[in-house]
Design a protein around this motif. Structure first.
Motif, PDB file in Angstrom:
ATOM      1  N   LEU A   1      -2.384  -1.287   6.800  1.00 15.37           N
ATOM      2  CA  LEU A   1      -3.032  -2.417   6.144  1.00 15.37           C
ATOM      3  C   LEU A   1      -3.484  -1.970   4.760  1.00 15.37           C
ATOM      4  O   LEU A   1      -4.309  -1.063   4.635  1.00 15.37           O
ATOM      5  N   ASP A   2      -2.908  -2.571   3.727  1.00 21.53           N
ATOM      6  CA  ASP A   2      -3.254  -2.183   2.362  1.00 21.53           C
ATOM      7  C   ASP A   2      -4.279  -3.172   1.808  1.00 21.53           C
ATOM      8  O   ASP A   2      -3.922  -4.274   1.398  1.00 21.53           O
ATOM      9  N   GLU A   3      -5.512  -2.767   1.812  1.00 24.15           N
ATOM     10  CA  GLU A   3      -6.630  -3.609   1.369  1.00 24.15           C
ATOM     11  C   GLU A   3      -6.553  -5.015   1.973  1.00 24.15           C
ATOM     12  O   GLU A   3      -6.491  -6.011   1.255  1.00 24.15           O
ATOM     13  N   PRO A   4      -6.570  -5.084   3.302  1.00 26.53           N
ATOM     14  CA  PRO A   4      -6.404  -6.392   3.948  1.00 26.53           C
ATOM     15  C   PRO A   4      -7.606  -7.305   3.739  1.00 26.53           C
ATOM     16  O   PRO A   4      -7.471  -8.517   3.843  1.00 26.53           O
TER      17      PRO A   4
ATOM     18  N   PRO B   1       0.963  -6.038   3.248  1.00 24.03           N
ATOM     19  CA  PRO B   1       1.046  -5.557   1.874  1.00 24.03           C
ATOM     20  C   PRO B   1      -0.190  -5.937   1.070  1.00 24.03           C
ATOM     21  O   PRO B   1      -0.935  -6.837   1.451  1.00 24.03           O
ATOM     22  N   GLN B   2      -0.379  -5.208  -0.043  1.00 21.95           N
ATOM     23  CA  GLN B   2      -1.551  -5.466  -0.874  1.00 21.95           C
ATOM     24  C   GLN B   2      -1.349  -6.732  -1.699  1.00 21.95           C
ATOM     25  O   GLN B   2      -0.321  -6.876  -2.362  1.00 21.95           O
ATOM     26  N   ARG B   3      -2.333  -7.641  -1.621  1.00 21.42           N
ATOM     27  CA  ARG B   3      -2.356  -8.854  -2.446  1.00 21.42           C
ATOM     28  C   ARG B   3      -0.988  -9.512  -2.566  1.00 21.42           C
ATOM     29  O   ARG B   3      -0.469  -9.719  -3.653  1.00 21.42           O
TER      30      ARG B   3
ATOM     31  N   LYS C   1      -2.741   5.301  -3.331  1.00 24.63           N
ATOM     32  CA  LYS C   1      -2.863   4.890  -1.925  1.00 24.63           C
ATOM     33  C   LYS C   1      -1.709   3.985  -1.520  1.00 24.63           C
ATOM     34  O   LYS C   1      -1.046   4.224  -0.510  1.00 24.63           O
ATOM     35  N   SER C   2      -1.475   2.945  -2.318  1.00 20.69           N
ATOM     36  CA  SER C   2      -0.396   2.017  -1.970  1.00 20.69           C
ATOM     37  C   SER C   2       0.948   2.723  -2.004  1.00 20.69           C
ATOM     38  O   SER C   2       1.806   2.491  -1.145  1.00 20.69           O
ATOM     39  N   THR C   3       1.132   3.596  -2.982  1.00 24.91           N
ATOM     40  CA  THR C   3       2.391   4.319  -3.088  1.00 24.91           C
ATOM     41  C   THR C   3       2.616   5.168  -1.844  1.00 24.91           C
ATOM     42  O   THR C   3       3.722   5.209  -1.298  1.00 24.91           O
TER      43      THR C   3
HETATM   44 MG   LIG Z   1      -3.086  -0.243  -3.900  1.00 26.73          MG
END
Ligand SMILES: [Mg+2]
Ligand SMILES: Nc1ncnc2c1ncn2[C@@H]1O[C@H](COP(=O)(O)OP(=O)(O)OP(=O)(O)O)[C@@H](O)[C@H]1O
Lengths: 341, 270
Positions: free
Chosen positions: B166-169, B84-86, B46-48
């Motif tokens: 939004l990556d796992e906001p 971005p994620q975390r 997903k993030s990729t």
């Molecule tokens: Mg991810």
């Protein structure tokens, strides 16, 4: 005590001393400005790496009888770009890239100086600084380069801040990351060579990093850190020069300005450190407690003590009233008793 | 719907990390105003995929158009917002919450210009939305993890983008603040913004979702109406993707007798 003082004042009027003071002010402003971005990127040792590379540049200048300042600028910029490229490609981690250039730069410089035979003593002046022997042309170069560095560091602060803070976000915001990264590397190289005459290549990084470390003991925002670091850098740089000049005339001792400047900057840090610890704990203690509803009403155990504005317990705002911090509890006045909050 | 071209149009997209194919054969078209949830297990890509869609990772193959412009010639970055994620919002020097959120306005600021009135208003609004208006002057490094995450959300909101990644906001964000964020995204969505949201748990966002895309091992395993988190785990078994009709289960089973064949769902294309 009068003769040394008037000697000292006479000294301040001499052209070489005035040149030195101008160089000290400009260096003191520029070095911490770049240093702030280096520390933000967690590359505090970058200045050291470039400083060592610049040793080769100086030696090259001495060997070829060209201006060591300009060869140092060229070699330092090349070294900084190389460090940045190695870091960006990620083949080696940034630390290792720095270490390689550290050793290569110093060894190359000493080797070249050996070849040049008589220039060992002159190399020394670049390694530890020789601000009082600075020529008028060098003062002008220092002023111009330092002014450029300061203008870029302040003018492009929003962009440089964003890139250092979160590179990926900055890239999605459309900033040319590589350009800004290279810019910081080149700025660092330029300020290393600017500061080379003041504190010397081996101590250059101190003037870039120590004022920032001192400033961030008491600051909470980037802007005030940048500003305070520049002020502290100037105070240390000019102050160190004057202290060394005064002690040299008053006690007839040989006190070199470079190390004096660095030690003064470190003394500033030593003073700010406990202040910072105290300030941070005060801020943490006095941050208002969040207002959250629906905590059951709980009366504090009987206690004879009456809380007030100067009862010795920290009073922390909590919504429309204050809580008194008492033995790890939070006591709020409620009629004739205290509630646990 | 078909009159306006899609906001995101990825055709046969593939992403390789260090030569190893990670995301493969992804076709994704997101039209203006859509609210897409990108779901799937950890490591499913997903993030990729999001990083490829924002231009952070180059495509190994395929073509990407944003706002009907090929990525290479796309320069309207103020139309895009990214969480971005975390990330964590701290760096080596103190920075105030306000300063970090203000960097979200960079997309709209010209070089060497000070912040204008509109910039300040957008920053204040963004801080209000994530409930950190009273913490604006505080150093980000003194905030909790969830609060730092909210700072990063505010930073993206401050740019007033039309297309939001939004990556796992909401990872690590408490329920009331998830609700506040959902309200903010709902408002943006009503104003016509397009949202691509990566999430494991939709929580208060669930009513906003128009469409779910489920990734599995680097490929799209489901693309259709919203799913619950429980359904996501088994979504690949049904495979009623709209545009991947050829990956039918019976089709695969048909080939299972032939020993050397590798299931098309798992093998890379090269
Ligand atoms: Mg991810
Ligand atoms: N920088 C990297 N280097 C090497 N492999 C990577 C890198 N980033 C991701 N990968 C690989 O790519 C695959 C997909 O990762 P990705 O981060 O896209 O997963 P994800 O779906 O976002 O997972 P999560 O739910 O944990 O965030 C994983 O197998 C991971 O190992």
């Amino acid at each position: 005590m009068t003769p040394p003082m008037s000697d000292f004042l006479d000294l301040l009027g001499l052209p070489f001393m005035q040149r030195a003071m101008i160089a000290a002010v400009f260096t003191g402003l520029a070095a911490p400005a770049v240093g702030t971005y280096l520390v933000q990127r967690r590359q505090a040792l970058m200045g050291d790496g470039i400083g060592h590379v610049a040793v080769t540049g100086v030696a090259l200048g001495l060997l070829t009888h060209t201006s060591p300042t300009w060869t140092a600028v060229l070699v330092a910029v090349a070294g900084a770009i190389l460090i940045e490229i190695i870091r960006e490609r990620g083949h080696t981690n940034g630390d290792v890239a720095l270490a390689l250039l550290f050793y290569g730069g110093l060894a190359g410089g000493v080797l070249l100086t050996g070849l040049a035979n008589d220039s060992g003593a002159r190399l020394q002046t670049y390694l530890f600084g020789s601000i009082v022997s600075i020529a008028i042309s060098d003062v002008i170069v220092t002023m111009v380069l330092a002014a450029v560095v300061v203008l870029i560091c302040i003018g492009l602060a929003p962009q440089l801040f964003a890139v250092a803070q979160d590179q990926e976000f900055a890239q999605v915001a459309g900033l040319n990351i590589r350009l800004y990264n290279l810019m910081v590397a080149v700025l660092a190289a330029v300020s290393v060579t600017v500061a080379m005459r003041t504190v010397g290549l081996l101590l250059v990084s101190a003037l870039m990093v120590v004022p920032v470390a001192t400033a961030q003991q008491v600051t909470r925002s980037f802007r005030t850190t940048l500003g305070a670091a520049m002020v502290l850098g100037t105070v240390a740089s000019l102050g160190g020069l004057l202290i060394s000049a005064y002690t040299s005339t008053a006690f007839d001792a040989r006190v070199t300005p470079g190390p004096t400047i660095v030690l003064l900057a470190l003394a500033g840090f030593a003073l700010a450190w406990p202040v910072g610890i105290w300030l941070r704990s005060q801020r943490r203690l006095q941050t208002p407690f969040p207002v959250v509803p629906a905590v059951p009403h709980e009366v504090a155990d009987e206690h004879a003590h009456e809380h007030g504005s100067d009862c010795g317990h920290v009073a922390v705002p909590h919504g429309d009233h204050v809580d008194y911090v008492h033995d790890g509890h939070r006591h709020a006045v409620h009629g004739k008793h205290y509630d646990e909050h | 719907m078909s009159a306006t071209p899609p906001v995101i149009e990825l055709r046969d997209g593939a992403v390789a990390i260090a030569g190893r194919p990670i995301v493969r054969h992804v076709d994704l078209a997101v039209s203006s105003g859509e609210f897409v949830a990108l779901m799937g297990a950890n490591g499913s890509g997903k993030s990729t995929l999001v990083r490829a869609l924002t231009g952070l990772r180059p495509l190994a193959t395929g073509s990407l158009r944003l706002f009907d412009t090929p990525l290479d010639s796309f320069h309207d970055w103020q139309r895009i917002g990214f969480v971005p994620q975390r990330g964590g919002a701290a760096s080596g020097v103190p920075a105030s919450v306000w300063e970090v959120v203000a960097s979200g306005r960079l997309t709209r600021r010209r070089l060497l210009r000070p912040l204008g009135r509109a910039d300040r208003a957008a920053i204040d609004d963004a801080l209000e939305v994530v409930g950190l208006a009273d913490r604006a002057k505080v150093g980000v490094s003194t905030l909790s993890g969830g609060q730092q995450q909210r700072v990063l959300i505010a930073r993206a909101l401050a740019g007033e983008p039309e297309l939001f990644f939004l990556d796992e906001p909401t990872a690590g964000v408490d329920l009331p603040n998830q609700q506040a964020l959902a309200d903010a995204l709902g408002t943006l969505s009503d104003r016509g913004a397009t949202v691509v949201l990566v999430a494991h748990e939709l929580g208060p966002m669930a009513p906003l979702i128009d469409r779910a895309v489920v990734m599995r091992d680097g490929r799209v395993a489901y693309d259709g109406p919203p799913l619950t988190s429980e359904q996501v785990a088994t979504a690949h078994l049904d495979l009623h993707t709209h545009d991947h009709g050829h990956h039918h289960r019976d089709h695969e089973q048909h080939h299972h007798d032939h020993a050397p064949h590798v299931s098309s769902l798992l093998d890379g294309d090269r």
